[in-house]
Design an enzyme around this catalytic site. Structure first.
Site, PDB file in Angstrom:
ATOM      1  N   TYR A 147       0.814  -1.241   0.175  1.00 39.51           N
ATOM      2  CA  TYR A 147      -0.080   0.062   0.048  1.00 39.51           C
ATOM      3  C   TYR A 147       0.958   1.408  -0.045  1.00 39.51           C
ATOM      4  CZ  TYR A 147      -3.903   3.395   0.869  1.00 39.51           C
ATOM      5  OH  TYR A 147      -4.633   4.245   0.873  1.00 39.51           O
ATOM      6  N   PHE A 189      -6.283  19.296 -25.375  1.00 36.31           N
ATOM      7  CA  PHE A 189      -7.342  18.090 -25.617  1.00 36.31           C
ATOM      8  C   PHE A 189      -8.464  18.040 -24.892  1.00 36.31           C
ATOM      9  CE2 PHE A 189      -7.872  13.599 -24.442  1.00 36.31           C
ATOM     10  CZ  PHE A 189      -8.280  12.946 -25.679  1.00 36.31           C
ATOM     11  N   ASP A 190      -9.276  17.259 -25.539  1.00 35.94           N
ATOM     12  CA  ASP A 190     -10.909  17.301 -25.006  1.00 35.94           C
ATOM     13  C   ASP A 190     -10.919  17.211 -23.307  1.00 35.94           C
ATOM     14  OD1 ASP A 190     -10.335  16.240 -27.610  1.00 35.94           O
ATOM     15  OD2 ASP A 190     -12.557  15.373 -27.461  1.00 35.94           O
ATOM     16  N   ASP A 231       1.351  18.920 -21.506  1.00 37.16           N
ATOM     17  CA  ASP A 231       0.765  17.698 -21.445  1.00 37.16           C
ATOM     18  C   ASP A 231       1.406  16.846 -22.539  1.00 37.16           C
ATOM     19  OD1 ASP A 231      -1.113  15.759 -22.183  1.00 37.16           O
ATOM     20  OD2 ASP A 231      -2.882  17.108 -22.692  1.00 37.16           O
ATOM     21  N   ALA A 248       1.278  13.473 -23.118  1.00 33.68           N
ATOM     22  CA  ALA A 248       0.903  11.963 -23.540  1.00 33.68           C
ATOM     23  C   ALA A 248       1.393  11.614 -24.812  1.00 33.68           C
ATOM     24  CB  ALA A 248      -0.839  12.062 -23.784  1.00 33.68           C
ATOM     25  N   LYS A 257      -0.828   6.290 -23.856  1.00 40.59           N
ATOM     26  CA  LYS A 257      -0.137   6.468 -25.158  1.00 40.59           C
ATOM     27  C   LYS A 257       1.281   6.037 -25.378  1.00 40.59           C
ATOM     28  CE  LYS A 257      -4.150   8.835 -25.277  1.00 40.59           C
ATOM     29  NZ  LYS A 257      -4.394  10.266 -24.412  1.00 40.59           N
ATOM     30  N   HIS A 317     -21.873  12.062 -30.464  1.00 36.60           N
ATOM     31  CA  HIS A 317     -21.176  11.278 -31.145  1.00 36.60           C
ATOM     32  C   HIS A 317     -20.767   9.861 -30.454  1.00 36.60           C
ATOM     33  CE1 HIS A 317     -17.971  13.243 -28.974  1.00 36.60           C
ATOM     34  NE2 HIS A 317     -16.917  12.448 -29.488  1.00 36.60           N
TER      35      HIS A 317
HETATM   36  C1  PLP Z   1      -5.457  10.964 -23.973  1.00 35.96           C
HETATM   37  C2  PLP Z   1      -4.987  12.234 -23.681  1.00 35.96           C
HETATM   38  C3  PLP Z   1      -5.387  12.753 -22.643  1.00 35.96           C
HETATM   39  C4  PLP Z   1      -6.222  12.194 -21.357  1.00 35.96           C
HETATM   40  O1  PLP Z   1      -5.883  11.096 -21.092  1.00 35.96           O
HETATM   41  P1  PLP Z   1      -6.540   9.895 -20.393  1.00 35.96           P
HETATM   42  O2  PLP Z   1      -5.668   8.906 -20.048  1.00 35.96           O
HETATM   43  O3  PLP Z   1      -7.300   9.281 -21.462  1.00 35.96           O
HETATM   44  O4  PLP Z   1      -7.310  10.283 -19.198  1.00 35.96           O
HETATM   45  C5  PLP Z   1      -4.913  14.273 -22.218  1.00 35.96           C
HETATM   46  N1  PLP Z   1      -4.223  14.789 -23.055  1.00 35.96           N
HETATM   47  C6  PLP Z   1      -3.769  14.189 -24.138  1.00 35.96           C
HETATM   48  C7  PLP Z   1      -2.966  14.963 -25.229  1.00 35.96           C
HETATM   49  C8  PLP Z   1      -4.242  12.961 -24.475  1.00 35.96           C
HETATM   50  O5  PLP Z   1      -3.961  12.459 -25.665  1.00 35.96           O
END
Ligand code: PLP
Length: 460
Positions: A74, A126-127, A217, A219, A260, A452
């Protein structure tokens, strides 16, 4: 045939997963039952799944071995210390906070760093970033260079920030009103387009001049590093880890969705330099995710993530990865599709206004082409156009389409071979040979939000 870079995939296959083989009649039925929404198709009926590259990659034998070696303590898990060491090594940031995925890292960072009513600036969010900015009652402002939004532009770094415009904004509104700057590398929402080191350096100078913290960010940061090495003068002879270290040195921290470039199916983290910010983040981490050394993940996930991060930054892997995206782009173009160029790091985008011009925007061309492709071969994609982002005039019922009508083919990492890409391109060619047979779609049941994901459609 479009020529591929020399050499084959830099891995061999140790375990296989059977794919769904269906007949056209079955796919007709499946589409009907799914209300013509690809999100509703059970994956067992999908032959090649190009819906997303998020969490869909294949782990290596080393990562699977790491899963067995995961320390499930833990507190103070050995696997956490492995992850911490890896992130410190690659990013150069002092403090590492694991989270269950990328958006959780965004949530925690923004809770700790933003004030309601303040601005968050970036290239293009990103969204989930947009959603978290709004959730914290902040205002997001994007400063993408104009080339980044022009599908015809061959600019090598279409994810770059328009630095002058960003600095003008800061001067106009006052630095105190800006909570943070976020650079998304690569920039997902305009097609996985990279940001140059020079641009990052310039944004960093602006951020420091005005005392605004800068975060990445990250990813898809390994793909961004690869593009810098290939395209930016002065970086050809630098190693990918050196490029990553330099890139992150210009910021104060990073969020990461490890689904990613870190080559895992679930996971994420936040990395920071400031002790004070780290302490504030920890409070939210414990509230929303878990204790500091596991953050909502199992020890085995931390171990797989730590190994995946290093594998994701390896040259032969990235050359194959980016090469495969470019290969599919070339093949789709040869098949008659008009693709967004240059191809980015993780997906090929088909410009549906140009590829299926006989369909009106009220027939959802991107989704219609996706349906035609699935019907032809069982290949699954995702439409990013009027259905996802269009607005409907409440009075007239007319659609106001977004600027771009795109069909995205995102490639999972280390999952499909070039022969799978050939099969995708063959199917696109067979669909586009008879464009008149590509049927438009119409909405049968509409939802006010997340159209969508939730609507029901039928053939027009
Ligand atoms: C996928 C992604 C996120 C969000 O990550 P999750 O693991 O899906 O929560 C944030 N920013 C970018 C650029 C991404 O590609």
């Amino acid at each position: 045939m479009v020529s591929r870079r020399s050499g084959a995939e830099p891995f061999k296959i140790k375990a296989v997963e059977l794919v769904g083989i269906t007949t056209r009649e079955q796919r007709e039925e499946i589409l009907k039952r799914a209300g013509y929404l690809q999100f509703r198709i059970p994956s067992e009926y999908v032959y090649i799944d190009l819906m997303t590259d998020s969490g869909t990659g294949a782990m290596s034998d080393s990562q699977w071995a790491g899963v067995m070696m995961g320390d499930e303590a833990y507190a103070g898990s050995r696997s956490f210390f492995h992850l911490e060491e890896t992130v410190r090594d690659i990013y150069g940031y002092r403090y590492v906070i694991p989270t269950h995925q990328g958006r959780a890292a965004e949530n925690i960072l923004m809770l700790a760093q933003t004030k309601p009513g303040s601005y968050v600036l970036g290239n293009m969010f990103f969204d989930t970033t947009v959603a978290h900015i709004e959730h914290k009652q902040c205002l997001g402002e994007e400063f993408m260079i104009p080339e980044g939004l022009d599908t015809g532009s061959a600019h090598p770094f279409k994810g770059n920030v328009d630095v002058q415009r960003m600095e003008d904004f800061i001067k106009m509104r006052g630095a105190d009103s800006v909570s943070m700057i976020i650079i998304t590398v690569t920039c997902n929402n305009n097609g996985g387009q990279p940001v140059s080191m020079r641009n990052i350096r310039e944004v960093s100078a602006v951020a420091r001049r005005h005392g605004i913290p800068l975060f990445f960010d990250s990813a898809r940061f390994t793909e961004n590093c690869y593009f810098i090495k290939k395209r930016e003068p002065g970086y050809q002879d630098k190693s990918l880890p050196e490029i990553a270290r330099e890139m992150f040195s210009y910021g104060d921290g990073a969020t990461c969705s490890a689904k990613k470039c870190a080559l895992v199916n679930i996971g994420g983290f936040l990395a920071l330099n400031s002790r004070d910010l780290y302490d504030r983040c920890l409070e939210y981490l414990v509230l929303f995710e878990g204790y500091a050394t596991y953050g909502g993940l199992a020890g085995r996930d931390l171990e797989a993530m730590s190994r995946g991060l290093r594998e994701g930054l390896a040259g032969p892997y990235l050359e194959d990865r980016i090469g495969q995206v470019a290969y599919l782009a070339g093949e789709l173009e040869a098949a008659g599709a008009r693709v967004v160029k240059p191809a980015g790091g993780h997906a090929v985008y088909v410009d549906c206004k140009k590829t299926v011009p006989h369909l009106g925007m009220d027939q959802f061309p991107a989704d219609a082409l996706g349906v035609a492709l699935y019907l032809d071969s069982g290949v699954r994609t995702v439409g990013l156009g009027t259905l996802a982002f269009g607005k409907k005039d409440a009075a007239t019922g007319d659609w106001m389409p977004p600027d771009l009508e795109l069909l995205r083919l995102a490639i999972p990492r280390r999952v499909y071979t070039d022969r799978h890409m050939d099969a995708v391109a063959d199917s696109m060619a067979s669909v586009l040979r008879n464009p008149a047979q590509i049927r438009g779609l119409r909405l049968v049941k509409e939802t006010p939000r997340l159209r969508h994901f939730l609507s029901v459609l039928d053939l027009a």
